[in-house]
Design a protein around this motif. Structure first.
Motif, PDB file in Angstrom:
ATOM      1  N   GLU A  54      32.299  -8.343   7.398  1.00 27.92           N
ATOM      2  CA  GLU A  54      32.859  -7.091   7.905  1.00 27.92           C
ATOM      3  C   GLU A  54      33.035  -7.161   9.413  1.00 27.92           C
ATOM      4  O   GLU A  54      32.160  -7.634  10.138  1.00 27.92           O
ATOM      5  CB  GLU A  54      31.949  -5.916   7.538  1.00 27.92           C
ATOM      6  CG  GLU A  54      31.913  -5.612   6.044  1.00 27.92           C
ATOM      7  CD  GLU A  54      31.256  -4.282   5.740  1.00 27.92           C
ATOM      8  OE1 GLU A  54      31.411  -3.350   6.548  1.00 27.92           O
ATOM      9  OE2 GLU A  54      30.584  -4.186   4.697  1.00 27.92           O
ATOM     10  N   ILE A  55      34.195  -6.677   9.896  1.00 28.48           N
ATOM     11  CA  ILE A  55      34.484  -6.713  11.337  1.00 28.48           C
ATOM     12  C   ILE A  55      34.699  -5.309  11.896  1.00 28.48           C
ATOM     13  O   ILE A  55      35.102  -5.147  13.042  1.00 28.48           O
ATOM     14  CB  ILE A  55      35.721  -7.591  11.622  1.00 28.48           C
ATOM     15  CG1 ILE A  55      36.939  -7.096  10.834  1.00 28.48           C
ATOM     16  CG2 ILE A  55      35.425  -9.042  11.298  1.00 28.48           C
ATOM     17  CD1 ILE A  55      38.210  -7.854  11.146  1.00 28.48           C
ATOM     18  N   GLY A  56      34.432  -4.283  11.073  1.00 31.27           N
ATOM     19  CA  GLY A  56      34.561  -2.910  11.526  1.00 31.27           C
ATOM     20  C   GLY A  56      35.905  -2.295  11.174  1.00 31.27           C
ATOM     21  O   GLY A  56      36.839  -2.978  10.749  1.00 31.27           O
ATOM     22  N   ASN A  57      35.987  -0.958  11.333  1.00 29.09           N
ATOM     23  CA  ASN A  57      37.217  -0.208  11.053  1.00 29.09           C
ATOM     24  C   ASN A  57      37.706  -0.413   9.621  1.00 29.09           C
ATOM     25  O   ASN A  57      38.917  -0.438   9.363  1.00 29.09           O
ATOM     26  CB  ASN A  57      38.329  -0.595  12.038  1.00 29.09           C
ATOM     27  CG  ASN A  57      37.977  -0.263  13.467  1.00 29.09           C
ATOM     28  OD1 ASN A  57      37.372   0.779  13.735  1.00 29.09           O
ATOM     29  ND2 ASN A  57      38.329  -1.132  14.390  1.00 29.09           N
ATOM     30  N   GLY A  58      36.739  -0.569   8.705  1.00 32.10           N
ATOM     31  CA  GLY A  58      37.113  -0.720   7.311  1.00 32.10           C
ATOM     32  C   GLY A  58      37.794  -2.027   6.976  1.00 32.10           C
ATOM     33  O   GLY A  58      38.509  -2.116   5.978  1.00 32.10           O
ATOM     34  N   LYS A  59      37.558  -3.058   7.789  1.00 30.31           N
ATOM     35  CA  LYS A  59      38.204  -4.348   7.553  1.00 30.31           C
ATOM     36  C   LYS A  59      37.169  -5.468   7.483  1.00 30.31           C
ATOM     37  O   LYS A  59      36.041  -5.342   7.985  1.00 30.31           O
ATOM     38  CB  LYS A  59      39.223  -4.652   8.655  1.00 30.31           C
ATOM     39  CG  LYS A  59      40.413  -3.685   8.685  1.00 30.31           C
ATOM     40  CD  LYS A  59      41.403  -4.076   9.764  1.00 30.31           C
ATOM     41  CE  LYS A  59      42.605  -3.127   9.771  1.00 30.31           C
ATOM     42  NZ  LYS A  59      43.580  -3.505  10.825  1.00 30.31           N
ATOM     43  N   ALA A  60      37.569  -6.547   6.857  1.00 33.48           N
ATOM     44  CA  ALA A  60      36.711  -7.725   6.753  1.00 33.48           C
ATOM     45  C   ALA A  60      37.586  -8.972   6.746  1.00 33.48           C
ATOM     46  O   ALA A  60      38.791  -8.896   6.461  1.00 33.48           O
ATOM     47  CB  ALA A  60      35.863  -7.667   5.485  1.00 33.48           C
ATOM     48  N   LEU A  61      36.986 -10.086   7.090  1.00 33.13           N
ATOM     49  CA  LEU A  61      37.716 -11.357   6.999  1.00 33.13           C
ATOM     50  C   LEU A  61      36.913 -12.333   6.153  1.00 33.13           C
ATOM     51  O   LEU A  61      35.714 -12.155   5.929  1.00 33.13           O
ATOM     52  CB  LEU A  61      38.026 -11.944   8.377  1.00 33.13           C
ATOM     53  CG  LEU A  61      36.894 -12.224   9.365  1.00 33.13           C
ATOM     54  CD1 LEU A  61      36.170 -13.518   9.028  1.00 33.13           C
ATOM     55  CD2 LEU A  61      37.443 -12.315  10.780  1.00 33.13           C
ATOM     56  N   ILE A  62      37.593 -13.339   5.686  1.00 31.68           N
ATOM     57  CA  ILE A  62      36.958 -14.337   4.836  1.00 31.68           C
ATOM     58  C   ILE A  62      36.623 -15.570   5.659  1.00 31.68           C
ATOM     59  O   ILE A  62      37.478 -16.129   6.341  1.00 31.68           O
ATOM     60  CB  ILE A  62      37.879 -14.730   3.664  1.00 31.68           C
ATOM     61  CG1 ILE A  62      38.085 -13.539   2.728  1.00 31.68           C
ATOM     62  CG2 ILE A  62      37.295 -15.902   2.896  1.00 31.68           C
ATOM     63  CD1 ILE A  62      39.027 -13.826   1.583  1.00 31.68           C
ATOM     64  N   THR A  63      35.349 -15.966   5.631  1.00 28.80           N
ATOM     65  CA  THR A  63      34.935 -17.235   6.202  1.00 28.80           C
ATOM     66  C   THR A  63      34.573 -18.176   5.052  1.00 28.80           C
ATOM     67  O   THR A  63      34.279 -17.724   3.943  1.00 28.80           O
ATOM     68  CB  THR A  63      33.737 -17.089   7.145  1.00 28.80           C
ATOM     69  OG1 THR A  63      32.605 -16.618   6.397  1.00 28.80           O
ATOM     70  CG2 THR A  63      34.051 -16.092   8.259  1.00 28.80           C
ATOM     71  N   THR A  64      34.594 -19.459   5.326  1.00 26.70           N
ATOM     72  CA  THR A  64      34.331 -20.439   4.274  1.00 26.70           C
ATOM     73  C   THR A  64      33.230 -21.389   4.718  1.00 26.70           C
ATOM     74  O   THR A  64      33.321 -22.006   5.786  1.00 26.70           O
ATOM     75  CB  THR A  64      35.597 -21.250   3.948  1.00 26.70           C
ATOM     76  OG1 THR A  64      36.683 -20.356   3.680  1.00 26.70           O
ATOM     77  CG2 THR A  64      35.368 -22.120   2.717  1.00 26.70           C
ATOM     78  N   ASP A  65      32.190 -21.508   3.921  1.00 21.86           N
ATOM     79  CA  ASP A  65      31.103 -22.457   4.180  1.00 21.86           C
ATOM     80  C   ASP A  65      31.443 -23.785   3.514  1.00 21.86           C
ATOM     81  O   ASP A  65      31.727 -23.831   2.313  1.00 21.86           O
ATOM     82  CB  ASP A  65      29.786 -21.915   3.637  1.00 21.86           C
ATOM     83  CG  ASP A  65      29.255 -20.763   4.464  1.00 21.86           C
ATOM     84  OD1 ASP A  65      28.824 -21.009   5.600  1.00 21.86           O
ATOM     85  OD2 ASP A  65      29.279 -19.620   3.976  1.00 21.86           O
ATOM     86  N   LEU A  66      31.382 -24.844   4.315  1.00 26.40           N
ATOM     87  CA  LEU A  66      31.780 -26.164   3.837  1.00 26.40           C
ATOM     88  C   LEU A  66      30.727 -27.211   4.190  1.00 26.40           C
ATOM     89  O   LEU A  66      29.812 -26.964   4.994  1.00 26.40           O
ATOM     90  CB  LEU A  66      33.115 -26.569   4.466  1.00 26.40           C
ATOM     91  CG  LEU A  66      34.315 -25.653   4.231  1.00 26.40           C
ATOM     92  CD1 LEU A  66      35.463 -26.060   5.141  1.00 26.40           C
ATOM     93  CD2 LEU A  66      34.741 -25.706   2.775  1.00 26.40           C
ATOM     94  N   LEU A  67      30.910 -28.383   3.623  1.00 27.30           N
ATOM     95  CA  LEU A  67      30.123 -29.554   3.969  1.00 27.30           C
ATOM     96  C   LEU A  67      31.066 -30.701   4.292  1.00 27.30           C
ATOM     97  O   LEU A  67      32.082 -30.880   3.618  1.00 27.30           O
ATOM     98  CB  LEU A  67      29.220 -29.973   2.799  1.00 27.30           C
ATOM     99  CG  LEU A  67      28.154 -28.979   2.348  1.00 27.30           C
ATOM    100  CD1 LEU A  67      27.467 -29.502   1.092  1.00 27.30           C
ATOM    101  CD2 LEU A  67      27.144 -28.729   3.451  1.00 27.30           C
ATOM    102  N   VAL A  68      30.728 -31.469   5.344  1.00 33.54           N
ATOM    103  CA  VAL A  68      31.503 -32.662   5.680  1.00 33.54           C
ATOM    104  C   VAL A  68      30.555 -33.834   5.858  1.00 33.54           C
ATOM    105  O   VAL A  68      29.362 -33.651   6.148  1.00 33.54           O
ATOM    106  CB  VAL A  68      32.339 -32.466   6.968  1.00 33.54           C
ATOM    107  CG1 VAL A  68      33.373 -31.376   6.784  1.00 33.54           C
ATOM    108  CG2 VAL A  68      31.441 -32.157   8.161  1.00 33.54           C
ATOM    109  N   ASN A  69      31.063 -35.023   5.690  1.00 36.58           N
ATOM    110  CA  ASN A  69      30.264 -36.220   5.882  1.00 36.58           C
ATOM    111  C   ASN A  69      30.072 -36.481   7.377  1.00 36.58           C
ATOM    112  O   ASN A  69      31.034 -36.449   8.149  1.00 36.58           O
ATOM    113  CB  ASN A  69      30.952 -37.413   5.211  1.00 36.58           C
ATOM    114  CG  ASN A  69      30.056 -38.629   5.141  1.00 36.58           C
ATOM    115  OD1 ASN A  69      29.704 -39.207   6.157  1.00 36.58           O
ATOM    116  ND2 ASN A  69      29.682 -39.017   3.927  1.00 36.58           N
ATOM    117  N   ALA A  70      28.830 -36.738   7.777  1.00 31.21           N
ATOM    118  CA  ALA A  70      28.525 -36.940   9.204  1.00 31.21           C
ATOM    119  C   ALA A  70      29.313 -38.095   9.805  1.00 31.21           C
ATOM    120  O   ALA A  70      29.764 -38.021  10.955  1.00 31.21           O
ATOM    121  CB  ALA A  70      27.028 -37.153   9.385  1.00 31.21           C
TER     122      ALA A  70
END
Length: 214
Positions: A54-70
């Motif tokens: 949630e970012i306020g004002n009745g809105k939200a954004l989508i974030t994505t949790d990922l994994l990468v090879n070091a």
């Protein structure tokens, strides 16, 4: 700007124990920020690794949790170059730029990476290395050239961001400075303070002596 292709997978396990296990497997947790903004309540379907923030004002954004090879991110991290990153998330292509890296305070290994998702119609701010070009008049007169800002913050569509910000110093005289406000590039906006000094030609003792004799 160069393109770097990086394979990633969705992260679904969280917590300290899971994070430790991830790093034992030589992988690094990553968050892809800057996704699409939605009005709440959200009625869509989230993919594996995605979550609503949630970012306020009745809105939200989508974030994505990922994994990468070091091993796959070494060239991306340990270099002065700036890359447009093409993420391959289980076959889905997503474009991003590097935003922040968290290192271990003692071992200096990478603990976490933040990427910012980028789009063809939305400008982003990226730090780009400065490259000085030419021969300053002040240096020819005995002055010393100093570079105060090794990187500049550039705002543009990510496909238009250059690998280097080239600064011509041919006309930089003795005792003079070149500020951010003096620089102009088509299609780019420099968002650093206008009065910030990028480079200068400082007076040396030899130059002062020559000026006094003249």
């Amino acid at each position: 700007m160069k393109t770097y292709t990086l394979k990633a997978e969705a992260r679904t396990d969280f917590g300290k124990k899971a994070a430790k296990a991830i790093r034992v497997e030589n992988k690094i947790p990553v968050v892809l920020n800057g996704g699409e903004v939605f009005a709440l309540p959200f009625t869509g379907t989230l993919k594996p690794g995605e979550k609503l923030v949630e970012i306020g004002n009745g809105k939200a954004l989508i974030t994505t949790d990922l994994l990468v090879n070091a091993d796959d991110v070494r060239k991306l991290v340990y270099t002065p170059d700036v890359f447009a990153i093409e993420l391959d998330v289980n076959g889905e292509k997503r474009n991003a730029v590097l935003r922040e890296i968290q290192f271990h305070p003692v071992k200096d290994t990478i603990l976490h990476i933040d990427f910012l998702e980028v789009f063809n119609n939305k400008p982003v701010v990226v730090e780009v290395p400065v490259k000085l070009e030419g021969h300053a008049e002040g240096v020819k007169a005995g002055g010393k050239l100093t570079l105060s800002m090794k990187k500049l913050k550039v705002k543009a569509i990510y496909t238009e961001i250059p690998e280097r910000v080239v600064v011509n110093i041919d006309n930089l005289g003795l005792g003079k400075t070149l500020q951010v406000g003096d620089l102009h590039y088509e299609g780019l906006e420099l968002v650093n303070a206008k009065n910030a000094v990028v480079c200068a030609v400082q007076l040396t003792r030899a130059a002062r002596g020559a000026a006094a004799k003249a």
